[in-house]
Design a protein around this motif. Sequence first.
Motif, PDB file in Angstrom:
ATOM      1  N   PRO A   1       0.813  -1.227   0.000  1.00 19.93           N
ATOM      2  CA  PRO A   1       0.000   0.000   0.000  1.00 19.93           C
ATOM      3  C   PRO A   1       0.847   1.278   0.000  1.00 19.93           C
ATOM      4  O   PRO A   1       0.385   2.330  -0.423  1.00 19.93           O
ATOM      5  N   GLN A   2       2.093   1.161   0.472  1.00 24.27           N
ATOM      6  CA  GLN A   2       2.930   2.356   0.529  1.00 24.27           C
ATOM      7  C   GLN A   2       3.501   2.727  -0.843  1.00 24.27           C
ATOM      8  O   GLN A   2       3.890   3.865  -1.061  1.00 24.27           O
ATOM      9  N   ILE A   3       3.564   1.769  -1.726  1.00 23.27           N
ATOM     10  CA  ILE A   3       4.063   2.062  -3.083  1.00 23.27           C
ATOM     11  C   ILE A   3       3.076   2.986  -3.797  1.00 23.27           C
ATOM     12  O   ILE A   3       3.451   3.852  -4.580  1.00 23.27           O
ATOM     13  N   ILE A   4       1.791   2.795  -3.449  1.00 25.99           N
ATOM     14  CA  ILE A   4       0.723   3.510  -4.153  1.00 25.99           C
ATOM     15  C   ILE A   4       0.884   5.025  -4.068  1.00 25.99           C
ATOM     16  O   ILE A   4       0.741   5.731  -5.055  1.00 25.99           O
ATOM     17  N   TYR A   5       1.204   5.532  -2.859  1.00 27.30           N
ATOM     18  CA  TYR A   5       1.182   6.998  -2.764  1.00 27.30           C
ATOM     19  C   TYR A   5       2.326   7.662  -3.501  1.00 27.30           C
ATOM     20  O   TYR A   5       2.232   8.823  -3.868  1.00 27.30           O
ATOM     21  N   TYR A   6       3.409   6.958  -3.753  1.00 26.23           N
ATOM     22  CA  TYR A   6       4.467   7.566  -4.576  1.00 26.23           C
ATOM     23  C   TYR A   6       4.036   7.613  -6.032  1.00 26.23           C
ATOM     24  O   TYR A   6       4.252   8.600  -6.736  1.00 26.23           O
ATOM     25  N   ILE A   7       3.388   6.542  -6.482  1.00 23.61           N
ATOM     26  CA  ILE A   7       2.883   6.522  -7.850  1.00 23.61           C
ATOM     27  C   ILE A   7       1.777   7.564  -7.998  1.00 23.61           C
ATOM     28  O   ILE A   7       1.746   8.339  -8.946  1.00 23.61           O
ATOM     29  N   SER A   8       0.910   7.605  -6.995  1.00 24.79           N
ATOM     30  CA  SER A   8      -0.199   8.554  -7.008  1.00 24.79           C
ATOM     31  C   SER A   8       0.305   9.991  -7.056  1.00 24.79           C
ATOM     32  O   SER A   8      -0.225  10.819  -7.797  1.00 24.79           O
ATOM     33  N   SER A   9       1.338  10.302  -6.287  1.00 25.41           N
ATOM     34  CA  SER A   9       1.759  11.704  -6.268  1.00 25.41           C
ATOM     35  C   SER A   9       2.451  12.096  -7.567  1.00 25.41           C
ATOM     36  O   SER A   9       2.304  13.232  -8.023  1.00 25.41           O
ATOM     37  N   TYR A  10       3.174  11.163  -8.198  1.00 28.59           N
ATOM     38  CA  TYR A  10       3.759  11.500  -9.505  1.00 28.59           C
ATOM     39  C   TYR A  10       2.634  11.756 -10.518  1.00 28.59           C
ATOM     40  O   TYR A  10       2.659  12.744 -11.261  1.00 28.59           O
ATOM     41  N   ALA A  11       1.635  10.872 -10.497  1.00 27.21           N
ATOM     42  CA  ALA A  11       0.507  11.024 -11.422  1.00 27.21           C
ATOM     43  C   ALA A  11      -0.201  12.360 -11.185  1.00 27.21           C
ATOM     44  O   ALA A  11      -0.611  13.046 -12.127  1.00 27.21           O
ATOM     45  N   GLN A  12      -0.303  12.749  -9.905  1.00 30.15           N
ATOM     46  CA  GLN A  12      -0.970  14.007  -9.555  1.00 30.15           C
ATOM     47  C   GLN A  12      -0.168  15.219 -10.042  1.00 30.15           C
ATOM     48  O   GLN A  12      -0.727  16.148 -10.619  1.00 30.15           O
ATOM     49  N   LEU A  13       1.135  15.189  -9.821  1.00 29.64           N
ATOM     50  CA  LEU A  13       1.984  16.302 -10.266  1.00 29.64           C
ATOM     51  C   LEU A  13       1.910  16.460 -11.773  1.00 29.64           C
ATOM     52  O   LEU A  13       1.898  17.564 -12.315  1.00 29.64           O
ATOM     53  N   LEU A  14       1.838  15.331 -12.454  1.00 26.09           N
ATOM     54  CA  LEU A  14       1.729  15.322 -13.910  1.00 26.09           C
ATOM     55  C   LEU A  14       0.395  15.945 -14.335  1.00 26.09           C
ATOM     56  O   LEU A  14       0.342  16.830 -15.182  1.00 26.09           O
ATOM     57  N   ALA A  15      -0.682  15.505 -13.676  1.00 31.55           N
ATOM     58  CA  ALA A  15      -2.017  16.007 -14.016  1.00 31.55           C
ATOM     59  C   ALA A  15      -2.130  17.504 -13.713  1.00 31.55           C
ATOM     60  O   ALA A  15      -2.806  18.240 -14.422  1.00 31.55           O
ATOM     61  N   ASP A  16      -1.444  17.943 -12.652  1.00 28.10           N
ATOM     62  CA  ASP A  16      -1.507  19.355 -12.267  1.00 28.10           C
ATOM     63  C   ASP A  16      -0.584  20.231 -13.108  1.00 28.10           C
ATOM     64  O   ASP A  16      -0.517  21.447 -12.898  1.00 28.10           O
ATOM     65  N   GLY A  17       0.172  19.625 -14.007  1.00 24.29           N
ATOM     66  CA  GLY A  17       1.106  20.395 -14.823  1.00 24.29           C
ATOM     67  C   GLY A  17       2.330  20.880 -14.049  1.00 24.29           C
ATOM     68  O   GLY A  17       3.041  21.785 -14.491  1.00 24.29           O
ATOM     69  N   GLU A  18       2.597  20.299 -12.899  1.00 26.29           N
ATOM     70  CA  GLU A  18       3.773  20.700 -12.103  1.00 26.29           C
ATOM     71  C   GLU A  18       5.053  20.110 -12.685  1.00 26.29           C
ATOM     72  O   GLU A  18       6.135  20.659 -12.502  1.00 26.29           O
TER      73      GLU A  18
END
Length: 496
Positions: free
Chosen positions: A237-254
């Motif tokens: 479950p801890q792997i998920i939040y690193y993948i999730s945050s990269y995906a989020q930064l990408l979606a946010d255009g950061e």
Amino acid sequence: MYYKSTRNSEVKVSSAQAIAQGISVDGGLFVPEEIPSISMEDLKKLGEQDYRARAKFVFGKFLTDFTEAEIAYCVDNAYNTKAFDTDNIAELAHLFDGTYMLELWHGPTCAFKDMALQILPYLLTTSTKKLHSDKKVVILVATSGDTGKAALEGFKNVPGTSIMVFYPEDGVSAMQKKQMTTQEGDNVGVCAIKGNFDDAQNGVKAIFTNREIAEELEKNGMMFSSANSINWGRLAPQIIYYISSYAQLLADGEISEGEKINIVVPTGNFGNILAGYYAKHMGVPVNKLICASNANNVLTDFLKTGIYDRNRDFHATISPSMDILISSNLERLLYMLSGENDALIREWFGKLASEGRYEVSDDVKKILFEEFSAGCCSDEETKATIKKIYDKYSYTCDTHTAVAVKVYEDYKAATGDQTKTIIASTASPYKFSGSVLSALGENTEASEFELVDKLAEVSGLAVPASLAALKDKDVRFTKVIDKTEMKDYVFSALGI
Ligand SMILES: *Cc1c(COP(=O)(O)O)cnc(C)c1O
């Protein structure tokens, strides 16, 4: 996907078996036989989805013996707004240009352990069902403060389970102690031990791997499992939040597609940072994994020299969840880096047990130095960092997160690396109100709950409801035992 043991590559079990069992009979940890991959297209798609969808995607890669419906059942029951105070589950706060705080403490016990321990009971009970086991699962936990409470909250009143938590008597914060000793539930036990976290962890490991004890449990229709990060069901479950945050930064255009990021993790048992390593090797573009330690800097030395040496003084610090000298999850990393050489792992970890020291081979050192950077800081530096971040950015962080911020600042100053960076923020400042207030120059001579009110005034952060409610709860558990008495405590609690 099958799982091997770090101490015997011949072992081959399903993820359900690995999760139900917790640790291999040879004392090794379960690792996936290969690291599944995700593409940039996957990451882009995940960026448009919510945390639950991201979690289902990642679990689907690792828990291949689970059906889609089983994974959905686990994820939907764990990651929702009944347990977390944000539907994003893990929040990404922008601290300053190119630096992001991955806030992992929006769960019921206000530390990042909730990210895994809210879902572990579902993963575990689903696993035992899949294995057609009707045994009662007995969870033993050694805690440096946060795991214990998070596991108790996750497992309380879960049918077919019973949980016992051991914590070092003087090794946890006042709030952590209050959280654990007031725990509700019919299937829970909490016990302090005279010793430090390593004593508690060694005691639990010894009980787990003792064949006679296991047979005794078996006779009584029970089996042990683990909620510590030695259990694969904690790590996945801890792997998920690193993948999730990269995906989020990408979606946010950061960040742009393929842009590398650094990940900084305040570390103790090496579990959280190892999850970052898995995320990287699944396909998240990561430049450096930066391992941050407090005065118990055994990992800093290891990642700089390749020599692991626990023969040193143990320091009780203001970041107690990282007061650890034996980082269990390192075994998983070294197994992978040594080319799954189980003989070498047995040799190194045998030496760790007998001499407290081992040195890895030159080829393993080379990879370690490439992938990781490491640093440590003192309590004084931790406090100065809390103050600095507060003054500069009006952001109040806890003591563990501050260690990561300080080590990252040092890293940046030394390397000039401008890569965008995620810092894992592992606890709410309210779990360590006294230390945080004292760092901010406030008077801390008050009761724990007066301190909480004061921190609310100073930080402007809402007090987490679960911590506020503790004030009126009765203490249920007061037992303090010697570390040699742990087995007796377990048997007596189980009525055998
Ligand atoms: C457990 C914990 C850590 C250390 O995590 P590991 O996975 O053991 O490295 C850091 N910070 C907090 C607040 C924790 O509870």
